[in-house]
Design an enzyme around this catalytic site. Structure first.
Site, short mmCIF file in Angstrom:
data_model
loop_
_atom_site.label_atom_id
_atom_site.label_comp_id
_atom_site.label_asym_id
_atom_site.label_seq_id
_atom_site.Cartn_x
_atom_site.Cartn_y
_atom_site.Cartn_z
N ARG A 127 -2.55 70.68 -12.03
CA ARG A 127 -3.16 69.83 -13.19
C ARG A 127 -2.90 70.23 -14.50
NH1 ARG A 127 -7.14 71.37 -9.82
NH2 ARG A 127 -7.49 69.95 -8.31
N THR A 251 -14.34 80.04 -5.81
CA THR A 251 -12.86 79.79 -6.40
C THR A 251 -13.07 79.02 -7.88
OG1 THR A 251 -12.76 77.95 -4.93
CG2 THR A 251 -11.57 79.83 -4.33
N ASN A 271 -17.52 76.29 -4.34
CA ASN A 271 -18.35 76.29 -3.36
C ASN A 271 -18.40 77.49 -2.50
OD1 ASN A 271 -15.91 74.64 -2.55
ND2 ASN A 271 -16.40 75.70 -0.57
N ASP A 316 -20.49 72.23 -0.33
CA ASP A 316 -19.19 71.96 -1.21
C ASP A 316 -19.59 71.50 -2.52
OD1 ASP A 316 -16.61 72.21 -1.81
OD2 ASP A 316 -16.08 70.26 -0.71
N LYS A 343 -20.20 68.28 -8.86
CA LYS A 343 -20.47 67.54 -7.67
C LYS A 343 -21.54 67.07 -7.41
CE LYS A 343 -16.10 68.69 -4.78
NZ LYS A 343 -15.85 69.34 -3.57
N CYS A 622 -5.41 64.52 6.41
CA CYS A 622 -4.30 64.17 5.71
C CYS A 622 -3.78 62.68 6.02
CB CYS A 622 -3.39 65.32 5.92
SG CYS A 622 -3.51 66.62 5.03
N HIS A 623 -4.17 62.47 7.41
CA HIS A 623 -3.35 61.17 7.59
C HIS A 623 -4.30 59.89 7.88
CE1 HIS A 623 0.64 62.79 8.51
NE2 HIS A 623 0.06 63.97 8.81
O1 LIG Z 1 -12.87 75.28 -2.77
C1 LIG Z 1 -11.82 75.25 -3.27
O2 LIG Z 1 -11.23 76.20 -3.44
C2 LIG Z 1 -11.33 73.82 -3.71
C3 LIG Z 1 -9.92 73.88 -4.20
C4 LIG Z 1 -9.44 72.57 -4.84
C5 LIG Z 1 -7.98 72.65 -5.40
O3 LIG Z 1 -7.73 73.44 -5.78
O4 LIG Z 1 -7.51 71.65 -5.47
C6 LIG Z 1 -10.29 71.35 -4.30
C7 LIG Z 1 -11.59 71.70 -3.85
N1 LIG Z 1 -11.89 72.80 -3.59
C8 LIG Z 1 -12.55 70.50 -3.52
O5 LIG Z 1 -13.65 70.95 -3.18
C9 LIG Z 1 -12.19 69.31 -4.11
O6 LIG Z 1 -13.09 68.49 -3.78
C10 LIG Z 1 -11.13 69.19 -4.74
C11 LIG Z 1 -10.24 67.78 -5.00
C12 LIG Z 1 -9.11 68.17 -5.35
C13 LIG Z 1 -8.23 67.17 -6.00
O7 LIG Z 1 -7.08 67.54 -6.48
O8 LIG Z 1 -8.29 66.14 -5.45
N2 LIG Z 1 -9.07 69.62 -5.09
C14 LIG Z 1 -10.19 70.04 -4.53
CA LIG Z 2 -13.91 72.97 -2.27
#
Ligand SMILES: O=C(O)c1cc(C(=O)O)c2c(n1)C(=O)C(=O)c1cc(C(=O)O)[nH]c1-2
Ligand SMILES: [Ca+2]
Length: 698
Positions: A127, A251, A271, A316, A343, A622-623
């Site tokens: 980011r 986190t 979460n 979450d 969220k 992922c897919h």
């Molecule tokens: O619980 C986590 O440690 C964690 C990390 C991340 C991340 O680092 O990108 C996301 C999420 N959760 C998450 O819940 C989430 O919806 C999310 C969307 C994204 C993204 O970059 O589109 N990262 C993350």
């Molecule tokens: Ca998360």
């Protein structure tokens, strides 16, 4: 006017990225630059520049574009210092560009191992970077914090901020506060213990660390968080529970903000790990500091106050979303507040001195709670939301995708409105009765059949109808939306507000759009050939105002959503910069279609059915659900490996694509199971091939 000098050293301004405490503190006095992640320490994402405005925006055109070397998601907010644009890309690479021309000054690749992609819940995104006194700071996906020389891009120091035996990742931007670099990490879907760390900006020496979940052995960590866990936070966790194996989560993967008015650091925490509180910690307990805003002392990391937005988090519902600091008149009283739209669907105005909410209102329809008790500021939960206790298979809205995710929101002091890139996306939750912690894999404790995804075109249509996006222009004083901009789907980009009565937002289907800030009227749009999800910035060089943004679809929604299907090789990401009268053109759009490639073999229906279940558990995030990929990661129905058994197994058993992030699955799947997945994908590919040969009637 500009702030000049660094520690009284008048010549330092000629050094690249010579940004010091004074310049950072007064970033709003340098509208020609974008010195820190959210523009200023208040992270308003508001530019006071107004040459590009509601009257002139029709003349806005491309000034330059810079082609990146990766086609994964681009989420970074660029930093602009004295004519140089610094930004990070997917795979945690960094480029420094001449901000007026897009010419490359230097690039840096930390060479994150490709297989590390598997540890990320949500793509190999990054980011953004931070700058300070001639250095550029990067949090790399594999957990390193790296300081680069801003003049050359050469590493000056590098520290590993995580235990590399655990599935930690870094996607967030570092922040520099009082000579320290602050960085968090992610991994709570897989199983990690959250924390934020501060490192000396000159040397990389650890200054302090604050954990957001308790020590699993009940021992002190020798960390800034020890005191508050001893007196208060540890008691909010069950004595037994999966948190002792997973680390509990919490986190700090995005928001870290310096509140210079009150000299405190504010973090948003994530979460629980696993999501399911019953499994994590027992039937009750708030589990501090999950899903909270926590205020810390910037020198020591010591606890100041916290407010927990979702006590006993089970969905979450992260509180990591961007935090904006503001001074608002509330009932005639000037208040220092923070603005937050996490969220869980509620908009929080919180007093920064005390951490006590001023108001909490839902900004989208919410089905997990009926508001907050204004005496205790605790949510009034609906019993059906506690899927882990009531045995239900419950559809939540908002959900894990977030009513608002990481996409930056913006606040215009001119309109008094917060522009929230909101989304409505359902997601199912059901108690996972036989939960077993598997190190290195997703460990949610929730297993809803609702999330298998649509099985066919009709299901896709229904899901599409239920999934929306929206810019909400929220008035934090009146506690309501003044207007909304409706989108036909979720996953739209972050926002920039400007004094030119404009807001800018990218779209996942490849446009960059300007709207009027006071009523949402659509004024201008650019065809970017690639999804745009990042937040834009504005800056000025030689009297000309620019708007810059990263293009490149990806991230959680980008990889897991079946919408905006892309049936061709994806273009690489780009940095785009616009100015009035800009006449540059993007390179020719040479996207060539990729056909469906069904294998010649036919399998028994039972094998296909077995493959469907295995696909959902191993491949779908992922897919694409039910193989409906949007093409950010390969659409397996169009993969050359599908028709060739040997190649399919070389990928899954031998890991021939590990460098690109596709790790071997032989540790979890037997060859017969891999073949069942091929049978299912093959079946789906045949359906697709038939559809594409005979396009549906309009
Ligand atoms: O619980 C986590 O440690 C964690 C990390 C991340 C991340 O680092 O990108 C996301 C999420 N959760 C998450 O819940 C989430 O919806 C999310 C969307 C994204 C993204 O970059 O589109 N990262 C993350
Ligand atoms: Ca998360």
């Amino acid at each position: 006017g500009c702030q000049s000098g660094t520690d009284g050293d008048a010549g330092s301004r000629s050094r690249p990225a010579a940004v010091d405490a004074k310049r950072l503190a007064n970033a709003d006095a340098e509208p020609q630059n974008w010195l820190t992640h959210g523009g200023t320490y208040a992270e308003e994402r508001f530019s006071p520049l107004a040459a590009i405005n509601a009257d002139t925006v029709g003349q806005l055109g491309l000034a330059w574009s810079y082609d990146l070397d990766t086609d994964r998601g681009q989420e970074a907010t660029p930093i602009i210092v004295d004519g140089v644009l610094y930004t990070s890309t997917a795979w945690s690479k960094v480029v420094a560009l001449d901000a007026a021309t897009g010419r490359l000054i230097w690039s840096y690749d930390p060479e994150v191992p490709g297989r590390k992609a598997y540890d990320g819940c949500c793509d190999v995104v990054n980011r953004g970077v931070a700058v300070w006194k001639g250095k550029v700071y990067l949090g790399a996906f594999d957990g390193r914090l790296i300081a680069l020389d801003a003049a050359t891009g050469k590493p000056v120091w590098s520290v590993m901020t995580v235990d590399t035996k655990q599935p930690y990742t870094i996607t967030g931007a570092p922040r520099v506060v009082k000579g320290k670099v602050l960085i968090g990490n992610g991994g709570a879907e897989l199983g990690v213990r959250g924390y934020v760390s501060a490192y000396d900006a000159d040397t990389g020496k650890l200054a302090w660390r604050f954990y957001t979940a308790p020590n699993p052995k009940g021992e002190p960590d020798g960390a800034a968080s020890d005191a508050i866990f001893k007196t208060r936070a540890a008691a909010t966790w069950g004595r037994d529970g999966a948190w002792k194996q997973t680390g509990g989560g919490g986190t700090v993967w995005d928001a870290i903000v310096y509140d210079q008015d009150l000299d405190q650091v504010l973090i948003g925490t994530g979460n629980g790990s696993p999501w399911n509180r019953r499994i994590r910690s027992g039937d009750t307990g708030d589990n501090l500091f999950l899903s909270s805003i926590v205020a810390l002392d910037p020198e020591t990391g010591a606890y100041r106050w916290h407010y927990q937005e979702t006590p006993g988090e089970s969905w979450d519902f992260t509180a990591t979303q961007p935090i904006i600091l503001a001074d608002l008149d509330i009932d005639g009283q000037p208040r220092k507040v923070l603005l937050h739209a996490p969220k869980n669907g509620y908009f929080y105005v919180i007093d920064r001195k005390t951490g006590v909410p001023v108001s909490i209102d839902n900004f989208v329809p919410v089905n997990w709670a009926d508001g907050y008790d204004p005496k205790t500021w605790r949510p009034i939960e609906r019993p059906e939301a506690r899927y882990e206790l009531n045995g239900g298979d419950w559809e939540a809205m908002p959900s894990a995708f977030g009513a608002h995710n990481w996409h930056p929101m913006a606040y215009s002091p001119k309109t008094g409105l917060v522009y929230i890139p909101a989304q409505l996306m359902p997601f199912g939750y059901a108690d996972e009765k036989n939960f077993r912690f598997v190190p290195g894999r997703w460990n949610l404790g929730s297993a809803s059949t609702r999330n298998f995804g649509p099985r066919d075109k009709a299901g896709m249509k229904a899901l599409k109808a239920a999934s929306k996006g929206r810019v909400i222009a929220w008035d934090p004083k009146a506690r309501r939306a003044r207007f909304t901009i409706e989108h036909d789907g979720p996953g739209y980009g972050g926002l920039l507000a400007t004094a030119g009565n404009l807001i800018f937002q990218g779209t996942p289907d490849g446009r960059f759009v300007a709207y009027r800030a006071d009523d949402g009227g659509r004024l201008w749009s650019f065809d970017a050939q690639n999804g745009i999800i990042a937040g834009a910035v504005s800056f000025e060089i030689a009297g000309e105002q620019y708007i810059a943004v990263m293009a490149g679809l990806g991230g959680a929604y980008g990889i897991s959503s079946p919408f905006s299907p892309v049936a061709y090789k994806r273009p690489n990401g780009r940095v785009l910069a616009f100015k009035l009268g800009g006449k540059a053109r993007l390179p020719a759009d040479d996207r060539t279609p990729i056909p469906a490639r069904p294998p010649a073999e036919q399998w028994p229906a039972a094998t296909v059915a077995q493959g469907e279940i295995l696909y959902a558990a191993n491949c779908g995030f992922c897919h694409g659900p039910s193989t409906f990929s949007n093409g950010v990661l390969p659409d397996l129905r169009r993969s050359p490996a599908l028709a060739d058994k040997a190649t399919w197994h070389a990928v899954l058993v031998d890991g021939v694509l590990e460098d690109r992030g596709m790790i071997r699955f032989s540790q979890w799947l037997k060859p017969a199971e891999m073949e069942a997945i091929r049978a299912y994908v093959g079946h789906q590919a045949r359906t697709l091939a038939a559809e594409e040969k005979a396009p549906a009637a309009p």
